[in-house]
Design an enzyme around this catalytic site. Sequence first.
Site, PDB file in Angstrom:
ATOM      1  N   CYS A 286     -33.371  51.088  98.650  1.00  0.00           N
ATOM      2  CA  CYS A 286     -32.175  51.894  98.440  1.00  0.00           C
ATOM      3  C   CYS A 286     -30.921  51.132  98.863  1.00  0.00           C
ATOM      4  O   CYS A 286     -30.838  50.622  99.985  1.00  0.00           O
ATOM      5  CB  CYS A 286     -32.306  53.185  99.241  1.00  0.00           C
ATOM      6  SG  CYS A 286     -30.805  54.170  99.249  1.00  0.00           S
TER       7      CYS A 286
ATOM      8  N   CYS B  72     -24.551  65.132  91.651  1.00  0.00           N
ATOM      9  CA  CYS B  72     -25.300  64.465  92.716  1.00  0.00           C
ATOM     10  C   CYS B  72     -24.311  64.199  93.853  1.00  0.00           C
ATOM     11  O   CYS B  72     -23.329  63.472  93.685  1.00  0.00           O
ATOM     12  CB  CYS B  72     -25.883  63.176  92.138  1.00  0.00           C
ATOM     13  SG  CYS B  72     -26.800  62.213  93.319  1.00  0.00           S
TER      14      CYS B  72
ATOM     15  N   CYS C 255     -34.246  52.785 103.926  1.00  0.00           N
ATOM     16  CA  CYS C 255     -35.357  52.526 102.998  1.00  0.00           C
ATOM     17  C   CYS C 255     -35.091  51.211 102.266  1.00  0.00           C
ATOM     18  O   CYS C 255     -33.960  50.911 101.903  1.00  0.00           O
ATOM     19  CB  CYS C 255     -35.488  53.657 101.982  1.00  0.00           C
ATOM     20  SG  CYS C 255     -35.790  55.243 102.768  1.00  0.00           S
TER      21      CYS C 255
ATOM     22  N   CYS D  96     -29.992  56.467  90.528  1.00  0.00           N
ATOM     23  CA  CYS D  96     -30.577  56.725  91.854  1.00  0.00           C
ATOM     24  C   CYS D  96     -30.664  55.437  92.655  1.00  0.00           C
ATOM     25  O   CYS D  96     -31.157  54.435  92.156  1.00  0.00           O
ATOM     26  CB  CYS D  96     -32.018  57.210  91.729  1.00  0.00           C
ATOM     27  SG  CYS D  96     -32.185  58.693  90.808  1.00  0.00           S
TER      28      CYS D  96
ATOM     29  N   CYS E 211     -26.404  55.432 105.416  1.00  0.00           N
ATOM     30  CA  CYS E 211     -27.617  56.168 105.791  1.00  0.00           C
ATOM     31  C   CYS E 211     -28.347  55.349 106.839  1.00  0.00           C
ATOM     32  O   CYS E 211     -28.443  54.124 106.724  1.00  0.00           O
ATOM     33  CB  CYS E 211     -28.514  56.380 104.571  1.00  0.00           C
ATOM     34  SG  CYS E 211     -30.006  57.325 104.971  1.00  0.00           S
TER      35      CYS E 211
ATOM     36  N   GLU F  59     -19.804  58.227  97.188  1.00  0.00           N
ATOM     37  CA  GLU F  59     -19.871  58.403  95.741  1.00  0.00           C
ATOM     38  C   GLU F  59     -20.495  59.737  95.343  1.00  0.00           C
ATOM     39  O   GLU F  59     -21.369  60.261  96.035  1.00  0.00           O
ATOM     40  CB  GLU F  59     -20.661  57.236  95.128  1.00  0.00           C
ATOM     41  CG  GLU F  59     -19.873  55.945  95.252  1.00  0.00           C
ATOM     42  CD  GLU F  59     -20.576  54.723  94.684  1.00  0.00           C
ATOM     43  OE1 GLU F  59     -19.861  53.820  94.240  1.00  0.00           O
ATOM     44  OE2 GLU F  59     -21.810  54.651  94.691  1.00  0.00           O
TER      45      GLU F  59
HETATM   46  N1  SAH Z   1     -31.783  60.476 101.493  1.00  0.00           N
HETATM   47  C1  SAH Z   1     -32.346  61.360 100.563  1.00  0.00           C
HETATM   48  C2  SAH Z   1     -31.485  61.636  99.361  1.00  0.00           C
HETATM   49  C3  SAH Z   1     -30.741  60.483  98.751  1.00  0.00           C
HETATM   50  S1  SAH Z   1     -31.675  59.326  97.846  1.00  0.00           S
HETATM   51  C4  SAH Z   1     -33.715  60.898 100.138  1.00  0.00           C
HETATM   52  O1  SAH Z   1     -34.072  59.766 100.408  1.00  0.00           O
HETATM   53  O2  SAH Z   1     -34.425  61.705  99.554  1.00  0.00           O
HETATM   54  C5  SAH Z   1     -32.129  60.194  96.355  1.00  0.00           C
HETATM   55  C6  SAH Z   1     -33.384  59.657  95.690  1.00  0.00           C
HETATM   56  O3  SAH Z   1     -33.175  58.350  95.123  1.00  0.00           O
HETATM   57  C7  SAH Z   1     -34.522  59.524  96.667  1.00  0.00           C
HETATM   58  O4  SAH Z   1     -35.728  59.981  96.130  1.00  0.00           O
HETATM   59  C8  SAH Z   1     -34.562  58.030  96.847  1.00  0.00           C
HETATM   60  O5  SAH Z   1     -35.774  57.615  97.336  1.00  0.00           O
HETATM   61  C9  SAH Z   1     -34.268  57.533  95.473  1.00  0.00           C
HETATM   62  N2  SAH Z   1     -33.895  56.112  95.441  1.00  0.00           N
HETATM   63  C10 SAH Z   1     -33.306  55.410  96.422  1.00  0.00           C
HETATM   64  N3  SAH Z   1     -33.122  54.136  96.026  1.00  0.00           N
HETATM   65  C11 SAH Z   1     -33.584  54.039  94.766  1.00  0.00           C
HETATM   66  C12 SAH Z   1     -33.626  52.987  93.819  1.00  0.00           C
HETATM   67  N4  SAH Z   1     -33.126  51.774  94.084  1.00  0.00           N
HETATM   68  N5  SAH Z   1     -34.169  53.240  92.611  1.00  0.00           N
HETATM   69  C13 SAH Z   1     -34.639  54.457  92.307  1.00  0.00           C
HETATM   70  N6  SAH Z   1     -34.609  55.507  93.168  1.00  0.00           N
HETATM   71  C14 SAH Z   1     -34.085  55.307  94.382  1.00  0.00           C
HETATM   72 FE1  SF4 Z   2     -31.298  56.998 103.108  1.00  0.00          FE
HETATM   73 FE2  SF4 Z   2     -31.552  55.800 100.769  1.00  0.00          FE
HETATM   74 FE3  SF4 Z   2     -33.707  56.261 102.268  1.00  0.00          FE
HETATM   75 FE4  SF4 Z   2     -32.456  58.305 101.067  1.00  0.00          FE
HETATM   76  S1  SF4 Z   2     -33.526  56.612 100.051  1.00  0.00           S
HETATM   77  S2  SF4 Z   2     -33.179  58.191 103.198  1.00  0.00           S
HETATM   78  S3  SF4 Z   2     -30.335  57.564 101.177  1.00  0.00           S
HETATM   79  S4  SF4 Z   2     -32.006  54.913 102.801  1.00  0.00           S
END
Ligand code: SAH
Ligand code: SF4
Length: 405
Positions: free
Chosen positions: A119, A105, A116, A354, A112, A92
């Site tokens: 996410c 974005c 996390c 995000c 990934c 996406e």
């Molecule tokens: N992998 C990279 C970039 C993609 S995520 C990273 O983790 O930085 C982009 C941003 O969205 C990151 O700061 C991530 O922590 C945040 N993010 C992920 N899941 C989220 C959620 N459910 N709500 C709000 N922010 C989120």
């Molecule tokens: Fe991967 Fe999502 Fe963690 Fe970014 S926030 S490193 S996309 S799992």
Amino acid sequence: MTAVNLLELDREALAAFCEQLGEKRFRATQLFRWIHQRGASEFDQMTDLAKSLRQKLGGRACIAPMGVVSEQASADGTIKWLFDVGGGNAVETVFIPEDDRGTLCVSSQAGCAVGCRFCSTGHQGFSRNLSTGEIIAQLWFAEHQLRKRFNSPEGQRVISNVVMMGMGEPLQNYTALLPALRMMLDDHGYGLSRRRVTVSTSGVVPMIERLRDDCPVALAVSLHAPNDALRNDLVPLNRKYPLHELLAACRSYLAKAPRDFITFEYCMLDGVNDTDACAHELLALVAPSGPVHGREGASGISCKFNLIPFNPFPASGLKRSPHERVMAFARILQDGDEITTVRKTRGDDIDAACGQLAGEVQDRTRVHERMTRAPVQVHRIGSPAARAIEAGRAPEIVAPHESEA
Ligand code: SAH
Ligand code: SF4
């Protein structure tokens, strides 16, 4: 012989390709401008190239974007595209219009592997890295599509900023990322200044150092916790690269670009990482420290905090911090003289906010399995979510709500 997709090549690589065709290297600049500045997808459009060269290119190369599976537009103007990257995977890309800028974005991987907890991409597991061409094709497509749609005057850019904040961990796909970043910055390409291109990382320390030396664009670090115990749980990569190493990498990144700052992203999770104590701990983390055990102390880090209200999705078992909590947390950081903003939630009606990007991922790892099996440990004892889990109920998921300033 398979045709080379020219979207895969930065200008240097395109010059080498021209040489292989027996052409002068400078032809690459012409070609590059046609592709990236004017959005050409056919060699016949390139009227200032000799017909013989166009024919030669037609036999050896192509300009092959990705197929669009779907497009969704949010009430707030955000647009989300789903691109087919083959093998049952789709990624996406999100366009976020604002008064003074247009931000794209961009995704770097199908899925990934970091996993996390908060996410949606992380919950899906990992399929594969995107190639340079697949990363840049997102920008190529969005820029030229939007120019047509908005009837932009010839040559006027719609996308002024790129953030590598879509699906995937960009610094775990460094080899493909670097040429794509160079194409974004190239004056003959998208011409973005290095401060308008942001790489967001969950903390791949060795690659932060590489990026600093190769292409020091703006850096955002997804912090989400002020200590290792909590961060280990929220961002599993922390077990490999703990906070003291991550912060040292941030300091050394800034040493190369002293007028810059690091953006620390912090996803606000109700009852997990949003207490006053966490905010004070964060302040201490970025403050200058005195000498420790005879070793020289560390300097403070020039940074900004960006608090992201958690965007919920069903499998996370987590809740968004209440608005007042986010504001109180922000105030503590601001009172500690740290610039702090709260990210506006954009496009949540189309799951484009995000952390909501899920695409389509054929998980080749066990991340998804592990995530569904592992108990949710991050709830503070006594929090409503923890009580719900103890009682065997799924924690309540808050509904996405209106934008916050
Ligand atoms: N992998 C990279 C970039 C993609 S995520 C990273 O983790 O930085 C982009 C941003 O969205 C990151 O700061 C991530 O922590 C945040 N993010 C992920 N899941 C989220 C959620 N459910 N709500 C709000 N922010 C989120
Ligand atoms: Fe991967 Fe999502 Fe963690 Fe970014 S926030 S490193 S996309 S799992």
